[in-house]
Enzyme design. Sequence first.
Site, PDB file in Angstrom:
ATOM      1  N   MET C   1     -17.508   4.559  24.803  1.00  0.00           N
ATOM      2  CA  MET C   1     -18.830   4.503  24.159  1.00  0.00           C
ATOM      3  C   MET C   1     -19.763   3.715  25.056  1.00  0.00           C
ATOM      4  O   MET C   1     -19.380   3.345  26.130  1.00  0.00           O
ATOM      5  CB  MET C   1     -18.672   3.846  22.805  1.00  0.00           C
ATOM      6  CG  MET C   1     -17.938   4.752  21.902  1.00  0.00           C
ATOM      7  SD  MET C   1     -18.915   6.182  21.488  1.00  0.00           S
ATOM      8  CE  MET C   1     -17.629   7.331  21.175  1.00  0.00           C
ATOM      9  N   CYS C   2     -20.977   3.517  24.638  1.00  0.00           N
ATOM     10  CA  CYS C   2     -21.914   3.056  25.653  1.00  0.00           C
ATOM     11  C   CYS C   2     -23.210   2.485  25.116  1.00  0.00           C
ATOM     12  O   CYS C   2     -23.495   2.558  23.934  1.00  0.00           O
ATOM     13  CB  CYS C   2     -22.287   4.224  26.551  1.00  0.00           C
ATOM     14  SG  CYS C   2     -20.878   5.185  27.075  1.00  0.00           S
ATOM     15  N   GLY C   3     -23.983   1.990  26.090  1.00  0.00           N
ATOM     16  CA  GLY C   3     -25.354   1.594  25.798  1.00  0.00           C
ATOM     17  C   GLY C   3     -26.285   2.355  26.721  1.00  0.00           C
ATOM     18  O   GLY C   3     -25.985   2.540  27.893  1.00  0.00           O
ATOM     19  N   ARG C  32     -21.743  -3.194  24.516  1.00  0.00           N
ATOM     20  CA  ARG C  32     -21.517  -1.767  24.289  1.00  0.00           C
ATOM     21  C   ARG C  32     -20.866  -1.127  25.515  1.00  0.00           C
ATOM     22  O   ARG C  32     -20.208  -0.094  25.396  1.00  0.00           O
ATOM     23  CB  ARG C  32     -22.840  -1.038  24.032  1.00  0.00           C
ATOM     24  CG  ARG C  32     -23.505  -1.394  22.728  1.00  0.00           C
ATOM     25  CD  ARG C  32     -24.652  -0.433  22.459  1.00  0.00           C
ATOM     26  NE  ARG C  32     -24.181   0.765  21.811  1.00  0.00           N
ATOM     27  CZ  ARG C  32     -24.015   0.887  20.507  1.00  0.00           C
ATOM     28  NH1 ARG C  32     -24.292  -0.112  19.708  1.00  0.00           N
ATOM     29  NH2 ARG C  32     -23.568   2.018  20.008  1.00  0.00           N
TER      30      ARG C  32
END
Lengths: 230, 450, 298
Positions: C1-3, C32
Amino acid sequence: METLNFDLDKKPLREVNQFLHGDAASLNGKSIVIENPNGAHNIAVGLKADVDVTIKGHAGYYAAGMNQLAKVTIEGSAGSGVAENMMSGVVHVKGFASNAAAATANGGLLIIDGDAGLRCAIALKGADVVVGGSVGSFSAFMAQAGNFVILGDAGEGLGDSIYEAKIFVRGTVKSLGADCEEKTTSAEDRKILADLLIKAGHSDVNPDSFQQYGSARTLYHFHVDNAGAY
Amino acid sequence: MSDDKTHKIPQTTPRYSATFDEYTNSEIRRAAATGIYDIRGAGSKRKLPHFDDLLFLGASVSRYPLEGYREKCGTDVILGARFAKKPIHLKTPVTIAGMSFGSLSGPAKESLGRGATAAGTSTTTGDGGMTQEERGHSQTLVYQYLPSRYGMNPDDLRKADAIELVIGQGAKPGGGGMLLGQKITKRVAKMRCLPEGIDQRSSCRHPDWTGPDDLEIKIAELREITDWEKPIYVKIGATRPYFDVALAVKAGADVVVLDGMQGGTAATQEVFIEHVGLPILAAIRPAVKALQDLGVYRNGKNSVQLIVSGGIRNGADVAKAIALGADAVAIGTAALIALGDNDPHLEEEYNKLGTTAGAYDDWHEGKDPAGITTQDPELMKRLDPIKAGHRLANYIAVMTMEAQVVARACGKSHLHNLEPEDLVALTIEASAMAQVPLAGTSWIPGVTKF
Amino acid sequence: MCGIVGLLVRNQKMRDSIGELMLPMLIGMTERGPDSAGLAIFGEPVNANERKFNFFAGTADFNWAQFAQDFDKQFSTKSSSAPKANHLVLTTTAAPDLVKAWVKQQYPQLHLLSVGRSMDIYKDVGTPAEVAARYDFKNFKGTHLVAHTRMATESAITPAHAHPFTAGEDWCLVHNGSLSNAHSLRRKLEHLGIEFETDNDTEAACRFLQWRMREGDDLETALNKGFEELDGFYTLLMGTSNQLALVRDPFGCKPAIIAEHPDYVAIASEFRSLAHLPDIKNAKVFEPSPKEMYVWKL
């Protein structure tokens, strides 16, 4: 009323929350102001005292999560899950709320002046929610109990798989979810709606301008004829 | 030349199809009659590669065993010391898995609490919330935080000793809870905020977060609400254990609970139980590797522990799971059998239900003759929580001692010193899945050359 | 997942400090995405007959001077190069196809991150702060950017797997979420002649759009086709030479928040990353609706 100020630019959130979890007797009746929230997550979570908290700005995720007894005002927007699993008390978002506002909330009142994102009041378990603006798709998904008032519009799939919660919408509904249908408003329902509108600061809004929705109760037992709904 | 007409033509022996076997045909008939999928309890019943396919290499000339009694073999375990102010200390690595009040009767939950407390271990609530019986009788109680949030409230959160954030379970990874109307009694309905007697459908995702990046914020919320006191477990059904464990750790888990497809459920679709998920044997090594790669495997304070479950039945299973890298195990089905589930003395009653002792799995119907997976007041009375608790404590003691016997034979003064190199496999599948050599060889398929 | 992070600076006087404005936004997304970070920065385009090539070397001590020398020898050009640690921006009039072929053959250890007239891409493993320090993000100047912090889900943590991914000149994409049919998409697109560098699900989304645009779709049409073919959860942020574009999948589970101000448009996964932008109090802050395309042009 004694007012205490906390500045999140200077004080770690953990300390502020820990203070707010202190002895209820010493907190009761106090007014707390939290400055520079700057979108921090988990502000004022797990409160259990008759205390007044004002968050001066935008809050991140889960603001006032699992709130009990307290009154929490957010003078900005709130991230995902504001007032999630609230048990009692009042949470007031002056701006807009992101996704899953009042998720699984059991009691108390969430007021949102602006719009709410997707899945507003998802799995609602008895709390009341009043949204001044519109709500996103999949709102009131599996909502079990409580009253959900929307002054604006609702997105797709409103009340999908709803149990016994009641929805009142003044604007348009893009589409209804499985097992959600229009309901006629009884005198009792009208009173609930009218009271909530006043509590949420909308005493000028006419309760008769809303359409009520609720469960058709056809999915309460597994039946082959309902296979298409699953 | 034709046979004399007085002789019959020899017939071939009637042969069942291995593909269309008796069970399969009966299921097709049932589906045709009802138009709804089959729902049942328990975990996968198929024969799967499991701990029985592994063997320990006891000490001989190259290594020395430990004597019993004086030469101690420790069994204690500490869980969740990474961030929590109050980590969990257990006397045995055998814990009781999450099972809901609702799927189980109140007396059953009380029995589990009594037995676990006597054995010095923990119990876990389930998809329905915390009951007074369980909190009252269980010295160490892990509180599950599930997608449905049935019965979830901050007061119980604060009463718990640890919080187990459930993403999934082995019986149905990717699925939610299920409890049918016959078990949604007044008390159950009230706890879950549902109308009495309806079929409960649970969601499969959490309502207010999706993905490990948001999970991190949710775990932080639970810590903030409980003032960083309690360990946070994350429970996953075994599917992609390497990735899932890594993400759970990155999201902040203190302990990961990994449940294989043999793990039981109160009720779900049979097709889900048998065809989705991994046998626990295949899931442990990838999970341990994820912890090792992140530097949190048995690394002092910055450690994340691994609890495995799904078909743990005896001390050998406990020892093997630990040898493969687990820190502790959880038992569900086994605990219920110890309490009295599927006991042969009730055979007549099982027959009346169309089944037999050892095969009864229609727990969703709430007609359990043993009074365990039921909400029927008359049936519930049959379970004496004090006696049943005692039986559970006995069983856990036996499992712990069996594990010690095996560990001592391998020269270990603590169960945690068991290692993969103490094991060999009987089959190629088990060897590949558990990543230990085929017995008598140095071959691990996919790892070493033949 | 990420930002994800996006910034488009409308106020010309602020463009020289785009790096300073972006840095806290990127650092804010560290939780994140702790594994790797990346940035695509857009600025003044080079001449029409020139292109910028962004190269990445696996090692920190790569001999960029030698590389530039060999390059100029091969193409009889006088290219200009700006090395930074394991990264090089090479500006040249040499034809892109020839450049790609030569580098692939002579310097196979190098990774070509991007080709374009106005876009540079930096991406590497490490925390956002480490990556930012390595390439001196703070001092970047430009008109707009797209940045990303990564928490790997199923593919490995390598520089190549980091975002942004590029699918054409002056075009890039970052992604927050997880696609569930990425492998099938990859096989379909490989069959149609699209080349992949990784097994990363984001690259599948990127190459899907690349394919649609190759077939003549404009970005909006391509994204609409994406709603049908991409399965899973995604917030996509794209950058081209003169715009930023954002879209969320119909389920709308992955977060995104936008701040529109006369001086800038800022996008991030969480408000935390926007909180320190100048005069944010007076920005219009809102969340994008799912299944809608938002475009901001220079």
